[in-house]
Design an enzyme around this catalytic site. Structure first.
Site, PDB file in Angstrom:
ATOM      1  N   PRO A  10       5.117   2.352   0.672  1.00  0.00           N
ATOM      2  CA  PRO A  10       5.685   1.009   0.520  1.00  0.00           C
ATOM      3  C   PRO A  10       5.753   0.245   1.839  1.00  0.00           C
ATOM      4  O   PRO A  10       6.808  -0.241   2.243  1.00  0.00           O
ATOM      5  CB  PRO A  10       7.077   1.291  -0.048  1.00  0.00           C
ATOM      6  CG  PRO A  10       7.446   2.614   0.529  1.00  0.00           C
ATOM      7  CD  PRO A  10       6.166   3.398   0.660  1.00  0.00           C
ATOM      8  N   ALA A  12       3.447  -2.826   4.167  1.00  0.00           N
ATOM      9  CA  ALA A  12       3.175  -4.240   3.903  1.00  0.00           C
ATOM     10  C   ALA A  12       2.365  -4.429   2.624  1.00  0.00           C
ATOM     11  O   ALA A  12       2.714  -5.254   1.771  1.00  0.00           O
ATOM     12  CB  ALA A  12       2.451  -4.852   5.098  1.00  0.00           C
ATOM     13  N   TRP A  83       2.174  13.881  -2.378  1.00  0.00           N
ATOM     14  CA  TRP A  83       2.411  12.852  -3.392  1.00  0.00           C
ATOM     15  C   TRP A  83       1.239  12.783  -4.364  1.00  0.00           C
ATOM     16  O   TRP A  83       1.435  12.692  -5.590  1.00  0.00           O
ATOM     17  CB  TRP A  83       2.604  11.483  -2.734  1.00  0.00           C
ATOM     18  CG  TRP A  83       3.940  11.283  -2.111  1.00  0.00           C
ATOM     19  CD1 TRP A  83       4.226  11.119  -0.785  1.00  0.00           C
ATOM     20  CD2 TRP A  83       5.201  11.214  -2.791  1.00  0.00           C
ATOM     21  NE1 TRP A  83       5.563  10.962  -0.591  1.00  0.00           N
ATOM     22  CE2 TRP A  83       6.200  11.006  -1.802  1.00  0.00           C
ATOM     23  CE3 TRP A  83       5.576  11.308  -4.118  1.00  0.00           C
ATOM     24  CZ2 TRP A  83       7.545  10.894  -2.123  1.00  0.00           C
ATOM     25  CZ3 TRP A  83       6.927  11.203  -4.457  1.00  0.00           C
ATOM     26  CH2 TRP A  83       7.896  10.997  -3.451  1.00  0.00           C
ATOM     27  N   LYS A 176     -15.774  -7.262   4.519  1.00  0.00           N
ATOM     28  CA  LYS A 176     -14.407  -7.107   5.023  1.00  0.00           C
ATOM     29  C   LYS A 176     -14.381  -6.181   6.236  1.00  0.00           C
ATOM     30  O   LYS A 176     -13.609  -6.400   7.177  1.00  0.00           O
ATOM     31  CB  LYS A 176     -13.508  -6.561   3.915  1.00  0.00           C
ATOM     32  CG  LYS A 176     -12.060  -6.326   4.335  1.00  0.00           C
ATOM     33  CD  LYS A 176     -11.360  -7.614   4.756  1.00  0.00           C
ATOM     34  CE  LYS A 176      -9.923  -7.393   5.224  1.00  0.00           C
ATOM     35  NZ  LYS A 176      -9.043  -6.860   4.161  1.00  0.00           N
ATOM     36  N   SER A 245      -3.141  -5.395  11.211  1.00  0.00           N
ATOM     37  CA  SER A 245      -2.425  -4.120  11.084  1.00  0.00           C
ATOM     38  C   SER A 245      -2.733  -3.175  12.240  1.00  0.00           C
ATOM     39  O   SER A 245      -1.853  -2.441  12.702  1.00  0.00           O
ATOM     40  CB  SER A 245      -2.774  -3.453   9.753  1.00  0.00           C
ATOM     41  OG  SER A 245      -4.164  -3.169   9.659  1.00  0.00           O
ATOM     42  N   ARG A 254       1.537   3.775  17.271  1.00  0.00           N
ATOM     43  CA  ARG A 254       1.157   4.645  16.156  1.00  0.00           C
ATOM     44  C   ARG A 254      -0.353   4.926  16.211  1.00  0.00           C
ATOM     45  O   ARG A 254      -1.105   4.168  16.829  1.00  0.00           O
ATOM     46  CB  ARG A 254       1.492   3.977  14.817  1.00  0.00           C
ATOM     47  CG  ARG A 254       2.975   3.790  14.553  1.00  0.00           C
ATOM     48  CD  ARG A 254       3.218   3.294  13.143  1.00  0.00           C
ATOM     49  NE  ARG A 254       2.774   1.936  12.947  1.00  0.00           N
ATOM     50  CZ  ARG A 254       3.574   0.874  12.899  1.00  0.00           C
ATOM     51  NH1 ARG A 254       4.881   1.017  13.087  1.00  0.00           N
ATOM     52  NH2 ARG A 254       3.086  -0.341  12.699  1.00  0.00           N
ATOM     53  N   LEU A 256      -4.181   4.767  15.360  1.00  0.00           N
ATOM     54  CA  LEU A 256      -4.965   3.612  14.914  1.00  0.00           C
ATOM     55  C   LEU A 256      -6.054   4.030  13.939  1.00  0.00           C
ATOM     56  O   LEU A 256      -6.607   5.130  14.030  1.00  0.00           O
ATOM     57  CB  LEU A 256      -5.611   2.919  16.113  1.00  0.00           C
ATOM     58  CG  LEU A 256      -4.701   2.528  17.268  1.00  0.00           C
ATOM     59  CD1 LEU A 256      -5.523   1.833  18.366  1.00  0.00           C
ATOM     60  CD2 LEU A 256      -3.563   1.641  16.805  1.00  0.00           C
TER      61      LEU A 256
END
Length: 294
Positions: A10, A12, A83, A176, A245, A254, A256
């Protein structure tokens, strides 16, 4: 009957999809690393609050979902494996909301035989200091035109997150990826979209994008000669403070997504025998920024 839905991650992107579903009465299971009482999406004209809690223990999952939106970054897939094991069965569809053109091969080993659907995420969503997410434009996804994708179309139908099906998904995904690749230059400068207003940065960006374009075409994408200029013009049209991001991850120290966004161009360029001199420079710098040492 609506399919049962879970969102893993959960952040962005995951918050945006979760809020879109909640608004129309299809609130999904929310699964993540951090316990939260709710999720909050800032949109033009107000906020959407999704009541929680966010589940943090895969052992408490009570069965497979029909549809799983995997919204963790490529660097976090292995950490999300528990998960996926809990939520996936042979009839589950996993829609991967990640960057890159290798989503199926990255995620496939973890989904217990479920069908993996790659996607292209077109919306700018940014996490704020208070944990909420700011959606700065319209939410839109592109998926390949397959039967499994229609589960996603049905689930998101009538929400603020629109879904398009593309017959030539490879070309859309590479388009993209070119945008994501050149955004990596923000990491190396520590600057936001306003930097593309500089003539020297625009020139460098065009050269890098033309290199990426040659690799994309060799990989089977049908993309226009005009695309590099279109992408640079797009960055110039964004608000000067618009980030990305991968820059947010660098600022937070963090790991990359340098490999799926930039390294893939270098790797596939070598596989096709295409020189990639700019990638030869950019990729090691991004890798070092991500992984060190030092």
């Amino acid at each position: 009957m609506n399919p049962t839905v879970a969102v893993v991650g959960p952040g962005a992107i995951g918050t945006t999809v979760t809020a879109a579903l909640h608004e129309v009465g299809r609130t999904p299971r929310m699964c993540g690393r951090t316990a939260r009482e709710n999720l909050e999406l800032q949109v033009e004209g107000g906020r959407v609050v999704v009541p929680g809690p966010v589940q943090i223990d895969p052992a408490q999952v009570d069965g497979a979902a029909d549809l799983v939106f995997l919204a963790v970054k490529s660097t976090q897939v292995e950490a999300a494996a528990s998960w996926l094991k809990a939520l996936c069965g042979p009839d589950t569809v996993v829609c991967v909301l990640q960057n890159g053109v290798e989503q199926e091969s990255v995620v496939g080993p973890y989904v217990c035989g479920a069908r993996v659907i790659p996607s292209v995420v077109w919306f700018p969503a940014q996490t704020q200091s208070d944990g909420s997410v700011w959606l700065r434009g319209e939410a839109r996804l592109t998926l390949p035109d397959t039967s499994a994708s229609r589960v996603v179309v049905q689930t998101l139908g009538g929400t603020r997150c629109s879904v398009e099906l593309a017959a030539d998904f490879k070309s859309v995904a590479w388009r993209k990826l070119l945008q994501n690749a050149v955004a990596g230059l923000m990491v190396l400068t520590g600057r936001r979209s306003g930097m593309f207003a500089r003539g020297d940065i625009a020139e460098l960006s065009l050269a890098y994008l033309r290199e990426c374009l040659e690799v994309a075409r060799a990989d089977g994408a049908a993309l226009s000669d005009d695309l590099p200029q279109e992408i640079v013009d797009g960055f110039r049209a964004y608000p000067a403070d618009m980030g990305t991001s991968i820059l947010a991850d660098r600022e937070a120290d963090r790991p990359l997504e340098w490999d799926v966004r930039n390294g893939v161009v270098l790797r596939r360029g070598r596989a096709h025998g295409i020189p990639t001199p700019i990638s030869d420079l950019v990729v090691p710098l991004l890798a070092a920024a991500s992984d060190g040492p030092g």
